[in-house]
Structure formats: C-alpha cells, structure tokens
Design a protein around this motif. Sequence first.
Motif, PDB file in Angstrom:
ATOM      1  N   ARG A 140       1.979   3.387  -3.121  1.00  0.00           N
ATOM      2  CA  ARG A 140       1.054   4.307  -3.796  1.00  0.00           C
ATOM      3  C   ARG A 140       1.150   4.184  -5.330  1.00  0.00           C
ATOM      4  O   ARG A 140       1.384   3.102  -5.851  1.00  0.00           O
ATOM      5  CB  ARG A 140       1.290   5.733  -3.330  1.00  0.00           C
ATOM      6  CG  ARG A 140       1.065   5.857  -1.824  1.00  0.00           C
ATOM      7  CD  ARG A 140       0.767   7.251  -1.419  1.00  0.00           C
ATOM      8  NE  ARG A 140       2.006   7.942  -1.063  1.00  0.00           N
ATOM      9  CZ  ARG A 140       2.051   9.142  -0.543  1.00  0.00           C
ATOM     10  NH1 ARG A 140       0.943   9.826  -0.356  1.00  0.00           N
ATOM     11  NH2 ARG A 140       3.181   9.697  -0.225  1.00  0.00           N
ATOM     12  N   LEU A 152      -9.047  -9.217 -10.572  1.00  0.00           N
ATOM     13  CA  LEU A 152      -9.283  -9.165  -9.128  1.00  0.00           C
ATOM     14  C   LEU A 152      -8.022  -8.690  -8.404  1.00  0.00           C
ATOM     15  O   LEU A 152      -8.073  -7.833  -7.514  1.00  0.00           O
ATOM     16  CB  LEU A 152      -9.688 -10.563  -8.646  1.00  0.00           C
ATOM     17  CG  LEU A 152     -10.021 -10.721  -7.167  1.00  0.00           C
ATOM     18  CD1 LEU A 152     -11.289  -9.945  -6.836  1.00  0.00           C
ATOM     19  CD2 LEU A 152     -10.191 -12.198  -6.817  1.00  0.00           C
ATOM     20  N   LEU A 153      -6.865  -9.242  -8.836  1.00  0.00           N
ATOM     21  CA  LEU A 153      -5.601  -8.810  -8.238  1.00  0.00           C
ATOM     22  C   LEU A 153      -5.385  -7.318  -8.453  1.00  0.00           C
ATOM     23  O   LEU A 153      -5.018  -6.589  -7.522  1.00  0.00           O
ATOM     24  CB  LEU A 153      -4.425  -9.572  -8.871  1.00  0.00           C
ATOM     25  CG  LEU A 153      -4.318 -11.069  -8.584  1.00  0.00           C
ATOM     26  CD1 LEU A 153      -3.077 -11.637  -9.267  1.00  0.00           C
ATOM     27  CD2 LEU A 153      -4.242 -11.319  -7.081  1.00  0.00           C
ATOM     28  N   LEU A 154      -5.628  -6.871  -9.688  1.00  0.00           N
ATOM     29  CA  LEU A 154      -5.423  -5.446  -9.976  1.00  0.00           C
ATOM     30  C   LEU A 154      -6.358  -4.589  -9.134  1.00  0.00           C
ATOM     31  O   LEU A 154      -5.959  -3.522  -8.646  1.00  0.00           O
ATOM     32  CB  LEU A 154      -5.653  -5.167 -11.469  1.00  0.00           C
ATOM     33  CG  LEU A 154      -4.519  -5.622 -12.388  1.00  0.00           C
ATOM     34  CD1 LEU A 154      -4.843  -5.286 -13.845  1.00  0.00           C
ATOM     35  CD2 LEU A 154      -3.214  -4.931 -11.991  1.00  0.00           C
ATOM     36  N   GLY A 204       0.816  -1.214   0.000  1.00  0.00           N
ATOM     37  CA  GLY A 204       0.000   0.000   0.000  1.00  0.00           C
ATOM     38  C   GLY A 204       0.845   1.257   0.000  1.00  0.00           C
ATOM     39  O   GLY A 204       0.519   2.246  -0.669  1.00  0.00           O
ATOM     40  N   ARG A 222      -7.497  -5.308  -6.195  1.00  0.00           N
ATOM     41  CA  ARG A 222      -6.977  -5.297  -4.824  1.00  0.00           C
ATOM     42  C   ARG A 222      -5.798  -4.332  -4.713  1.00  0.00           C
ATOM     43  O   ARG A 222      -5.698  -3.549  -3.772  1.00  0.00           O
ATOM     44  CB  ARG A 222      -6.552  -6.718  -4.450  1.00  0.00           C
ATOM     45  CG  ARG A 222      -5.824  -6.833  -3.132  1.00  0.00           C
ATOM     46  CD  ARG A 222      -6.746  -6.567  -1.975  1.00  0.00           C
ATOM     47  NE  ARG A 222      -6.047  -6.758  -0.707  1.00  0.00           N
ATOM     48  CZ  ARG A 222      -6.576  -6.478   0.461  1.00  0.00           C
ATOM     49  NH1 ARG A 222      -7.810  -6.009   0.529  1.00  0.00           N
ATOM     50  NH2 ARG A 222      -5.903  -6.669   1.563  1.00  0.00           N
ATOM     51  N   LEU A 223      -4.900  -4.394  -5.708  1.00  0.00           N
ATOM     52  CA  LEU A 223      -3.742  -3.510  -5.674  1.00  0.00           C
ATOM     53  C   LEU A 223      -4.172  -2.051  -5.781  1.00  0.00           C
ATOM     54  O   LEU A 223      -3.621  -1.182  -5.102  1.00  0.00           O
ATOM     55  CB  LEU A 223      -2.779  -3.852  -6.825  1.00  0.00           C
ATOM     56  CG  LEU A 223      -2.072  -5.206  -6.690  1.00  0.00           C
ATOM     57  CD1 LEU A 223      -1.288  -5.534  -7.952  1.00  0.00           C
ATOM     58  CD2 LEU A 223      -1.135  -5.190  -5.492  1.00  0.00           C
ATOM     59  N   TYR A 224      -5.190  -1.800  -6.594  1.00  0.00           N
ATOM     60  CA  TYR A 224      -5.681  -0.426  -6.747  1.00  0.00           C
ATOM     61  C   TYR A 224      -6.183   0.100  -5.408  1.00  0.00           C
ATOM     62  O   TYR A 224      -5.893   1.218  -4.993  1.00  0.00           O
ATOM     63  CB  TYR A 224      -6.797  -0.383  -7.789  1.00  0.00           C
ATOM     64  CG  TYR A 224      -7.279   1.016  -8.097  1.00  0.00           C
ATOM     65  CD1 TYR A 224      -6.640   1.800  -9.054  1.00  0.00           C
ATOM     66  CD2 TYR A 224      -8.366   1.562  -7.408  1.00  0.00           C
ATOM     67  CE1 TYR A 224      -7.051   3.082  -9.319  1.00  0.00           C
ATOM     68  CE2 TYR A 224      -8.789   2.851  -7.656  1.00  0.00           C
ATOM     69  CZ  TYR A 224      -8.130   3.610  -8.617  1.00  0.00           C
ATOM     70  OH  TYR A 224      -8.546   4.886  -8.868  1.00  0.00           O
ATOM     71  N   LEU A 234      -5.380  -0.963  -2.360  1.00  0.00           N
ATOM     72  CA  LEU A 234      -4.297  -0.759  -1.394  1.00  0.00           C
ATOM     73  C   LEU A 234      -3.443   0.445  -1.750  1.00  0.00           C
ATOM     74  O   LEU A 234      -3.107   1.268  -0.898  1.00  0.00           O
ATOM     75  CB  LEU A 234      -3.387  -1.989  -1.335  1.00  0.00           C
ATOM     76  CG  LEU A 234      -3.934  -3.264  -0.699  1.00  0.00           C
ATOM     77  CD1 LEU A 234      -2.855  -4.338  -0.693  1.00  0.00           C
ATOM     78  CD2 LEU A 234      -4.384  -2.992   0.720  1.00  0.00           C
ATOM     79  N   GLN A 235      -3.074   0.544  -3.028  1.00  0.00           N
ATOM     80  CA  GLN A 235      -2.043   1.515  -3.388  1.00  0.00           C
ATOM     81  C   GLN A 235      -2.603   2.875  -3.775  1.00  0.00           C
ATOM     82  O   GLN A 235      -1.953   3.879  -3.545  1.00  0.00           O
ATOM     83  CB  GLN A 235      -1.203   0.968  -4.551  1.00  0.00           C
ATOM     84  CG  GLN A 235      -0.511  -0.333  -4.200  1.00  0.00           C
ATOM     85  CD  GLN A 235       0.444  -0.764  -5.285  1.00  0.00           C
ATOM     86  OE1 GLN A 235       0.029  -1.168  -6.359  1.00  0.00           O
ATOM     87  NE2 GLN A 235       1.725  -0.684  -4.999  1.00  0.00           N
ATOM     88  N   PHE A 291       1.738   1.395  -8.105  1.00  0.00           N
ATOM     89  CA  PHE A 291       0.627   0.706  -8.763  1.00  0.00           C
ATOM     90  C   PHE A 291       0.842   0.545 -10.257  1.00  0.00           C
ATOM     91  O   PHE A 291       0.553  -0.501 -10.839  1.00  0.00           O
ATOM     92  CB  PHE A 291      -0.675   1.462  -8.502  1.00  0.00           C
ATOM     93  CG  PHE A 291      -1.856   0.838  -9.193  1.00  0.00           C
ATOM     94  CD1 PHE A 291      -2.389  -0.362  -8.744  1.00  0.00           C
ATOM     95  CD2 PHE A 291      -2.431   1.427 -10.310  1.00  0.00           C
ATOM     96  CE1 PHE A 291      -3.458  -0.950  -9.377  1.00  0.00           C
ATOM     97  CE2 PHE A 291      -3.506   0.850 -10.956  1.00  0.00           C
ATOM     98  CZ  PHE A 291      -4.019  -0.344 -10.482  1.00  0.00           C
ATOM     99  N   PHE A 347      -6.878 -12.144 -12.604  1.00  0.00           N
ATOM    100  CA  PHE A 347      -5.854 -11.103 -12.579  1.00  0.00           C
ATOM    101  C   PHE A 347      -6.478  -9.719 -12.389  1.00  0.00           C
ATOM    102  O   PHE A 347      -5.891  -8.839 -11.782  1.00  0.00           O
ATOM    103  CB  PHE A 347      -5.007 -11.152 -13.861  1.00  0.00           C
ATOM    104  CG  PHE A 347      -3.976 -12.254 -13.850  1.00  0.00           C
ATOM    105  CD1 PHE A 347      -4.115 -13.344 -13.003  1.00  0.00           C
ATOM    106  CD2 PHE A 347      -2.856 -12.192 -14.664  1.00  0.00           C
ATOM    107  CE1 PHE A 347      -3.165 -14.359 -12.977  1.00  0.00           C
ATOM    108  CE2 PHE A 347      -1.903 -13.201 -14.648  1.00  0.00           C
ATOM    109  CZ  PHE A 347      -2.063 -14.294 -13.803  1.00  0.00           C
TER     110      PHE A 347
END
Lengths: 368, 709
Positions: free
Chosen positions: A242, B31-33, A239, B35-37, B39-40, A277, B29
């Motif tokens: 960013r 779904l992974l993106l 996280g 999740r990453l979106y 979090l990040q 990201f 994949f």
Amino acid sequence: MELTAPTRRRLFARFPLSPLLLTCAITGLGVWNLASASRNVQGSLWLSQLLWFAGGLAAVLLFALWDYRHLAWLAYPAYAVVILLLLAVAVHGRTIMGARRWLDVGPVHLQPSELAKLAVLLVLARHFHESPPPRRGLRLHQLLLPFALILLPVALVVKQPDLGTALIVAAVGLTLCVFAGIRRTTLVILALAGVTAAGGAWQHFLKGYQKRRIETFLNPAGDSLGAGYHAAQSIIAVGSGRVTGKGWGQGTQTQLSFLPEQHTDFIFSVWAEEHGFIACALLVLLYLALVLWALWVAGVARDRFGSYLAAGVAGLVAWHVFINIGMVSGLLPIVGVTLPLMSYGGSSLLTLLLAVGLVMNVQMRRFG
Amino acid sequence: MVETLPERTSARDFWPRLALFGALVGAAFLLLLGRLYRLQVTQGKEYYERSVNNFVKDQKIPADRGLLLDRRGTVLADSRPSYDLYLTPYFCGRKCDEVVGRLSAYLGLDGETQARVRERLAASRGLSRFQPFLVEVDIGRDAVDVFEARKTELDGVDLVPTPHRAYRLGTLAGHLLGYLSEVGPAELSALQAAGKDYHEGDYIGRRGVERAFEPYLRGVDGAERVAVDAKGRRLPGRTDLIPAADRIRLPRPGDNVVLSIDARLQKVAEESFPGKAGAVVALDPQTGFVLALVSHPELDGNLLTGRVTRAQLAALAADPYKPELFRPLQGQYHPGSTFKTVTALAGLRYHVITPASHTVCTGGYTLGRRRWRCWKDQGHGLVDLHRAIVHSCDTFFYWVGDRLGLDRIAAEARLLGLGNPTGIGLDTESPGVIPDEAWHDRVTPGGYQRGFALNAAIGQGDVNVTPLQLALAYAAVGNGGTLWRPQVVRRIEDPEGKTIQLFEPRIHAKLSIDPKDLAVVVDGLTGVVNEPGGTAYPHRLPDVVVAGKTGTAAVVAYGADLHAKLDYWRNDHGWFVAFAPAQDPQIAVAVLNEHAGHGGSAAAPTAMAVIQAFFEEKKQDQADPEPLPPPARPSHDDQAPPAPPGKKEVGAMPPRPPRRKAGAWALGKTGGRGAARVRRATPARRSASPGDPPLARTRLADRREPRWS
C-alpha cells in the motif's frame, strides 16, 4: 600519455560527488533492504553485499584515476577475454539450479555474463567512434559487424541458459546502435526481421520453463500454482505494501517465504511490500536521476567514445530497472533480470559500479 | 607500445537524440510508477487482504460428537481422546523408507497400511511433500508410549490428538447405534453442494441412530487460526501476526440423543438369545417406544469406526450369518404360526367363524386333490378357535383361510401394519410381503389358486414380515387396537443436558377391530402360555401373565420326510411374539431365532427372560429411583489427566438386578418338533430374500487427508 600532478589535482576538484552519493544512496538502501529480505534465509547476505560494495567503491575510485580513453584501445582485448570466459563457463562452469553461469575464481564465483554487458558496450563504443555513422544513419551492411559483436556473447549467454542477461546485453547493444543512428528504411526492415526472429526463437531456442513464463504472463489466470505462482505472489507482495508499507522486517510475503528469489530478482517486491508506494516512487526517481545524469554526461563528453559509453550505461541502467520492476509488478513476463545496485550478487553489483565509474570517468575528463 | 587515444570531438550532434532518449526513459519509468500506483494505492487494500489470507490458515478443532444415552442416562457412545499417526514426507526426507520400516516394527503396521504409506510417499512431490498424511488412525496407548520413547528415530512422524467415537458397551445394540466412518470424496461433494459444513477427513454417521440423528450429533467444528509459511508449515513463534480476537473459535459440541432403549434390557435380550442369528424386539405397547432392539450377530461399532482392514470388511461381507443385516427391520421371514392371530381376527371380522365355531382336525385339510397337513399327524380332534390358537392347530386355520380367501387375510394383515415399512426412521426398512390375489396373478406363474389362501392362513407361502412389524401388530392386539409408529429416541438434549426436543408417541393408526374379537384372540394367546398343552406353557412366568404365540416357519418346502434331521440352513425359523401382562400390556416382545427349529423352545425363553427382566427392573426402579449421574465429556486435550475420578462409572453399566437364570428353555420341552408342513399348490417358490443393503464402508485408500486446511 601520463597525467601530471597539476592535472591530477584539477581532476579531483572536478570529481563528480553527487552521482557518487546517488549511487551510494541506492546501494545503501539496497543493503538495508537485503538485511530484511534475508533475515530468515541466510543471515549475513547483507554483510557480504556490503563487502562487495566496499570493494567495488574502491575499484571505482582507483579507476577514476585512470583515463577512460585507454579503454578505446583495450576494448577488443577486453571483449576477447570476456568471450573466452563465457566459453570457459560453458565448459567448466559451476551449475547452480540447472544453469551453468558461474566460474570459480579463487574464493569467489564470477558471473562472466555480467561482464559481457560492459564488454559489448565498450566494443560498440569504440566501433562507432572509429567509423562514425553517416548523417542519414547506418545502412544494413554497416550494421553487420556491430550485430555480430552483440550476437556472439548473447548466444553464449542464452546457452547457459540465462535469458535475462542475454536480453539485457542485446538490449544495451541495440540501444547503442539506435543511438548511433540507423536509416529509417533499415529500421523498418530490422523491425520486421526482429518479429520473425522472435517467432523462430520461440520455436527453437527457448526452454520449456521460459516459454511457460511468457505464456503465463499472457494468461496469468491459467496457472496460478505453477509458473504463475511466483508472478502472483510478487504482485500480492507489491500491492500489499500500500502507500506506506508494512515496515522493515514486517513484510509477511517476504518473511514467510512466499516470494521467490526474494534477495535477487525479486528484491523490489520486498522493498515495495515493506516500504510502500512512496518509497517505491523515491527509488524509481533515484534511478531516473542516475540515468539522466549519464545522458547528460553523454552530451558533454569530450569525444564520441565517451558519449557512447555514457549513453550505453544510461541504457544499461534504464533497461535493468524497467524490465525488473516491470516483471515484479506484473507488467512484463518473468525473466531473470536484477535490479541494479539493489539485488544481491557480487558480479552484478561490481558491473554496475564499474559502469557508473565509467560515466564518472567520462564526466571528469570532459574538458581534457 | 603505441596507442592512440580518441581525439576530441563535439557531442553537440547527440543532443537531440539524447533528449529523446531521456524522454523515452522518463516515459517508461512513469509507466512503472503508474503500475505501482495502481497496485499499491488503488488496489492496495485488496492485495493486502490477499497477503493476509496467504499466511493465515484455519486449523480445525473438531467438535465433540453428542452422546448416545439410554433411557436411564447410561452412556452408550461418547468420544474418547485418541491419537492419529501422521507422516510428513518432507521431514523424513531420504530416510522415509527406514522410518516406515521402524514404524512397522514398533507399532506393527499391517502389510496393507505399509503398502499404502509407501505408495503415498512415492507420489508426493513439490509442495505436497509438506502435507502430513494419515498413516494409522487411533493408535493404542502402548503405541503412544513406544512412539514417545523412539521419537528421535522417527523423523517426520506426528501424533495428532483426535477425539474418537467409543461405543462403551462394545457391540451392545451395535446395529441400532450404528457407527461412523469418513465421508468419501463423492459424498463430500454432494454434502457440500447441499450447503452442509463437511470437510475432507470428517466422520459421518453410518447406519442406525448415528446416521439418522447425524445433524443433531455432529456439532459445529471450531477453528484455530495459525500463521503458516509458504510451505504450509505452522509458525508457532509468529502468533503476533494474528489478532488475538481471531485466534480461536471454539467448537460447539453436538447434542446428546437419549434413546428409549434400556441398556440393561438390551443386554438381557442379547445374552439370553441362544441362536446364531436372529432378532429380538421389545417395545412399549402403550407408546410405541422401543425398549430393546437386537440384531444378532451385532455389528461392532468400535471396529468399524476405527481401524478396520479390508480383510475384516471382506470377512464381514462374506459371513454366512450376515452380520450386516439389521434383522428386526431388514430381515423378512415367514411369520409361521404367529400369523394365525391375523387369520383369526380376519375370520371373526368377516363372520366366517365365531368363537364357538369348530372343526375336526384329523391331521390335515383336503382341498381338491391335495392335502394340507397339520403339524400334528394324529390330529387335534375337535378344535374351536381358542383350542386352535393354544395348540396352534393348522387344520383349523386352513379351514378358516379357505373360507376367507386370500384377499381378506391380506386386508387384515395390512390393517395390522404388516407388509409395510413401520416408519421407524432407521436405515432402510424392508416392507415385507403380504400377497393377495392380484399379487399372485401378477407374480406367480399360473396366477392365483385357492390353495394360496391356506398357505397364507398359517403364515407360510409368500407371506413375509419383519420382526418389528410383528411386534407392533401384537402390541396393537394387546393394547386394544392402537398401531404405533415405533421410535427409538425419547429426547434430544443440548450438551448441558437440557432437553431441547421431546418425542411424543406417534400413532400410526387406530384400528377398527371389534373389542370382543380382540378379547377372544387375547384369551387364546394367554392360553398359549398359561394353559397346560399350550405351545409355550413350559416357559410361563410365575408372576406375570404373558400372552403370546409361538411360530415355526418352514424355510424349505420338502416332501413327506417331515422328521428327517435337517442341517442348519434348512431348519425352520423359531418365532415367539408376546405381550405382558395380557390384560394391560406394558411390554411387547418379538423374538426370531433363525434356523433354530420350534418357536416354543428356540424363541420363547428369550422373550420370557426379557419380560421377566423388564418387570424386575421396574420393581427395583420404583423401590429405589437411583439418581442418574450427569454425562461427563472426555477431554480432547492430550495433556489432560487420564480421567477425573468418577468419570469411569458414567460409562459402565449400572448394576443389573439379579435375573432369573436364563436356562428355562433347557428344561422345558414344547410339543415336539413339528410345524405347519405345507405341500404347495404350485411349484415351490421362495419369496425373494431381502436384498442386503451394502454396508457403508471406509475404503482405506480414501482415508482421511490431514486436517491442515
């Protein structure tokens, strides 16, 4: 059958350059990332990974010269050799951090469980090629042999213990079975049996730390400094990257050792923290391209054996990527599954390169 | 070898399921993106902050505690640089046992400490192995040198510079100043719940001024932000991780507390006190500010604040002379003859007597079938009030007391502040006991009897007061009827020496006593010291007219054997309470010498020495108003030079003016041993001895955790 000079020339004309470049790109990013991840741990990890990569690449190129169809004949012997190696590990293996996974072969430590992934893939491809499933799909009794072929190495790997690899072997094997076609009623029965077996495994086979990881995943707030610590630190690392990341070598989670196993299973956290990201999305898309390419090859292969091989490799890469990124980002419980081509580890890298080489081999000979 | 290669087949059958396969992988994949979106991008800022909090640790920079100064600016307590010894289990690894052995050999750790260290080593696992823990607090200069020389053999051992409280004048005013010790776990949670900024390992004032003025003295700790790795190890090379503006927050030193005590007078009082246990109170009868407050034996603040072993604490608690008791406030004693002042004032107020009233002392007073004896067996003959005070005639006061009744004596005593806490605001005061008829009905088996008033009239029976109460009562008598609330602090200064709070004298009560009555009593008290035959006449001062009263309080009631040799614990308490000059008092003094016999010989010389010193110093101060040096603060920096020139003088006592040799009591002999001997009307009952307040103790097991958090 010997290949003649003209066919060989035609072969190189058909050499699949783009997937090779794709693989090199991912591995290259992996080495670069590893150089940051291992800066203050062991300085030359990335160099060692680079050497494995060079060796693996050479092996893939050599392998391309050799018709994959010979593998159909070699499948059972290769399977037998891998099972013997796994047994040898169980008896003579090197123990690192409580797990007996490694076999000393000269200067290198071999991890036969990695090869088991390929062996299961080969032996199932051969089996389904020789006895093609009926139109409406396989019935339960027809699945007995494939399941036995899967379970034997899985059991040996679970014993090591290496839950992650066992999971991948089982997943790849089952994917192939499903891909071959299973009757609907049989699928339902299997699903029910699977749930029951999972319960039984929880009771009898999983080690305490493995159970704890799953429990922690289901209730992460319960234990933030014990088993949940790794998961929490990894999520913070991901996280905190960013959108654009903290920069190569600037990830505080990575550089100050907050990440567990940061050069192997948690390599993606390093990537995510330092590059953000956009780079993560890029990496996921590269993997997707690799998987789709393998699936395409499965669709154009000259024989069913080749199709099963390519589909199996697609499954292998997809499962690895999904489980690894899923656990690193907190979607899945923590199991020891590497990220293909990115994680540090010779056996793992070599296995993946061989798998990619296999698909390239099938692609090159699709018109033969 | 024959081998059959797979024959060519069409893969077209696979196309639908390959498409499904691809779609499933694509979905997974995606779904992974997603999740990453989340979090990040969505929560990126939050996780970024958490990653910063991960490696940023605030390391405490302890604030200098405020100084304790006497009224002339003499430093009584300050902070000096010192070193605490820490051990980090991880860094001594397998050799920890050897390291502890060497530490013990080089630095002489006692067995108790060694056992504690080994216990701690055995208990540390995982990350706690990186936590340095305290081995020994405040190791000496020599030990620092030894450490420097043997550093290479002592893996994992660290010296951490820590300011340590120093009581510059040793045990001087030990009870009054108090001491510090670490906050205990339960206390810590209570403090934090109350919103106070205390942390593990912090010191807090115990007893005395250190405790009462803790909020002023404490200051505000600063912090240094440092980068640490996952194991909590400091990373000196990574200061770049922390913005320069955030790196350091300087501590704010505590405020200085300026006492009303005069250190020179305090020293005179302590040195001239001849007994094993007792109290000296000197105060200004015009303001109520305390000039000296001695509780003998004194507490050693330097010992109790630093390395104190269980054995030392146990010895302190078991000491028969009860050094933990803050006698001027917490000790309750029969006032003996010093209470006759109260009886006299009561007699005059209620017109039971006039200054001219007289009675004949034949060596005792008979009530019913019992006889209350005067200390002088052959009797004083014809006595009026003045003579009765000067010669401390018991018979006269039995007579007055019998005619007054207990309640009127008690009312007068309470009016003068006896039997109630004085409100000095230090530690827990004992209230004392002033019995009245209702009290006896409630407490004494058989209820009130007339004879109790006779006992009370000469300060025996169940009358109990503290030395401070008595000093204040005499100050009120001397100053014309103002009862003060005693105070020990004049003002509070900020660290630069600017006064931020000035304490004004606080009146407890303006007493409604007829000035004529007061004049009669003061005249009597003056006679005690200045008329031949007065009980303190041998100790009079040449230049100052002192008014005072001796007292000899019986501790144990015993039969006819008045003159038997008594062992220490059964011997009488000696009292002397005085003010001077008699007509316009500037100092009031109460001296109590436990189990020392007659007040004239055991207590009066000390009081006289204090009064003498007070006036001599006053004279000297007027002739030569010596400017006071500004208080200097010791540096906490371990690299700092030992002490800048001139600094040492700050803590040292200013030269004391030559004092009359305090040997007067050896020469003088007051009217023989003899005291009010009381044959009690009821079976002997001792008033409950004051409960000893437990000394706030640092349990070694709870000693400080390191300050790394």
